[in-house]
Design a protein around this motif. Structure first.
Motif, PDB file in Angstrom:
ATOM      1  N   CYS A  92     -22.381   9.107  59.585  1.00 26.81           N
ATOM      2  CA  CYS A  92     -23.539   9.660  60.301  1.00 26.81           C
ATOM      3  C   CYS A  92     -24.199  10.797  59.530  1.00 26.81           C
ATOM      4  N   GLY A  93     -23.416  11.646  58.892  1.00 25.98           N
ATOM      5  CA  GLY A  93     -23.999  12.720  58.103  1.00 25.98           C
ATOM      6  C   GLY A  93     -24.832  12.188  56.953  1.00 25.98           C
ATOM      7  N   ALA A 104     -23.767   5.858  53.610  1.00 32.59           N
ATOM      8  CA  ALA A 104     -23.594   5.515  55.022  1.00 32.59           C
ATOM      9  C   ALA A 104     -23.099   4.078  55.174  1.00 32.59           C
ATOM     10  N   LYS A 105     -23.639   3.183  54.368  1.00 32.26           N
ATOM     11  CA  LYS A 105     -23.204   1.796  54.413  1.00 32.26           C
ATOM     12  C   LYS A 105     -21.751   1.668  53.971  1.00 32.26           C
ATOM     13  N   ALA A 106     -21.404   2.350  52.889  1.00 31.46           N
ATOM     14  CA  ALA A 106     -20.026   2.295  52.392  1.00 31.46           C
ATOM     15  C   ALA A 106     -19.046   2.834  53.424  1.00 31.46           C
ATOM     16  N   ALA A 107     -19.423   3.919  54.106  1.00 29.16           N
ATOM     17  CA  ALA A 107     -18.535   4.509  55.114  1.00 29.16           C
ATOM     18  C   ALA A 107     -18.339   3.569  56.294  1.00 29.16           C
ATOM     19  N   LEU A 108     -19.427   2.929  56.744  1.00 32.56           N
ATOM     20  CA  LEU A 108     -19.313   1.975  57.841  1.00 32.56           C
ATOM     21  C   LEU A 108     -18.395   0.826  57.455  1.00 32.56           C
ATOM     22  N   ILE A 109     -18.547   0.317  56.243  1.00 36.85           N
ATOM     23  CA  ILE A 109     -17.705  -0.783  55.791  1.00 36.85           C
ATOM     24  C   ILE A 109     -16.242  -0.351  55.726  1.00 36.85           C
TER      25      ILE A 109
END
Length: 317
Positions: free
Chosen positions: A273-274, A150-155
């Motif tokens: 989010c998933g 989730a952190k990687a996707a947000l970044i």
């Protein structure tokens, strides 16, 4: 940024509190439309961003202002919690897809594409400038509060928002080009004084979610809703500005979002989010709550603008 002029008893409290002259918190009749409440929150939240001219940075954590912010946020959150929230027994990515596919809200982007005058487009950009000149910043608060996929996707999403590390390509900077083409003031926060409660509420929502770790799921849902409903409206905005004579530089901000957000949709729903809901299933409902709030407040704002224009009035204060 200069402090905006007081609009009523609550914002007068904030201004005087910054001058070390405490007063009582004023009454709020309707948190959804109260200019004073949302100006108050905006003034307080800005202390966590770039601050105010002539205000010592130590005011950011002044106990009296934090207490005022807490009371103001309680009114705001009560309004948000009263909004309709979807069932949480669906898997989060597909629930987000279902929520964001609903096209029954106010059709502001379609109006701007085909009918808005240049004066109305300038008003529209004035509203949006409060957000777009710091576009990615509120969601960046979530980065240290996440881990793993989730952190990687947000970044990954935020890297695009910040232009891949190239200052002139940051979306904040691209919007300055749009504002310049429209002969608008590109100074950060220049139009806080003239935008109404629905505009400030949209901005305050991001800050409210971003500054509370307990609402990190809601912040991700908010970002997902924005990314998943951005492509078609930005295409409409760009085409509307071209219809009015805007050149490639003026429309680049909107054209960039059409391309970038088409990719971000899937990253936001599934990878961000998933993954977050899988890692912290107890907060899955918060993701959908954040998305529902984003959509509802955006619709309130769009309806306000369209209603004012239909009445032959300015949508600004």
């Amino acid at each position: 940024m200069k402090l905006p002029a007081p609009r009523g008893p609550v914002s007068e409290f904030v201004i005087s509190a910054l001058a070390q002259e405490p007063h009582d918190l004023g009454a709020v009749d309707d948190p959804a439309t109260d200019d004073d409440l949302h100006l108050t929150l905006f003034v307080l939240y800005e202390l966590h961003y770039r601050g105010w001219d002539g205000v010592d940075d130590r005011w950011e954590w002044h106990p009296g202002l934090i207490a005022l912010r807490t009371r103001s946020e309680a009114l705001f959150e009560a309004d948000l919690r009263a909004l309709a929230v979807p069932e949480t027994d669906l898997d989060v990515p597909h629930a987000l897809i279902a929520m964001t596919r609903d096209d029954s809200g106010p059709q502001l982007s379609k109006f701007i594409r085909g009918r808005a005058s240049m004066a109305q487009f300038r008003e529209f950009a004035t509203h949006r400038g409060v957000y777009h000149l710091r576009e990615a910043d509120p969601h960046t608060f979530a980065i240290p509060r996440l881990s793993g996929p989730a952190k990687a996707a947000l970044i990954e999403i935020q890297i695009d928002e910040y232009g891949g590390g190239v200052a002139r390509r940051m979306h904040q900077e691209l919007f300055k080009d749009t504002m310049t083409a429209l002969n608008l003031d590109t100074t950060y926060g220049a139009y806080v004084d003239v935008v109404p409660a629905p505009t400030l509420a949209n901005n305050n929502l991001m800050s409210f979610f971003g500054l509370h770790r307990r609402l990190r799921g809601a912040l991700l849902g908010h970002l997902a809703a924005y990314e998943m409903t951005s492509t078609a409206p930005n295409r409409n905005y760009g085409n509307g500005l071209r219809r009015l004579g805007g050149d490639e530089k003026a429309t680049r901000f909107y054209d960039e979002h059409v391309e970038a957000d088409a990719v971000h949709e899937q990253i936001a729903a599934f990878d961000m989010c998933g993954a977050f809901a899988a890692a912290e299933p107890e907060l899955a409902g918060d993701v959908l709550f954040g998305a529902a709030c984003a959509l509802a407040l955006e619709n309130r704002w769009a309806q306000h603008v369209l209603d004012k224009w239909a009445a032959g009035e300015s949508s600004l204060r």
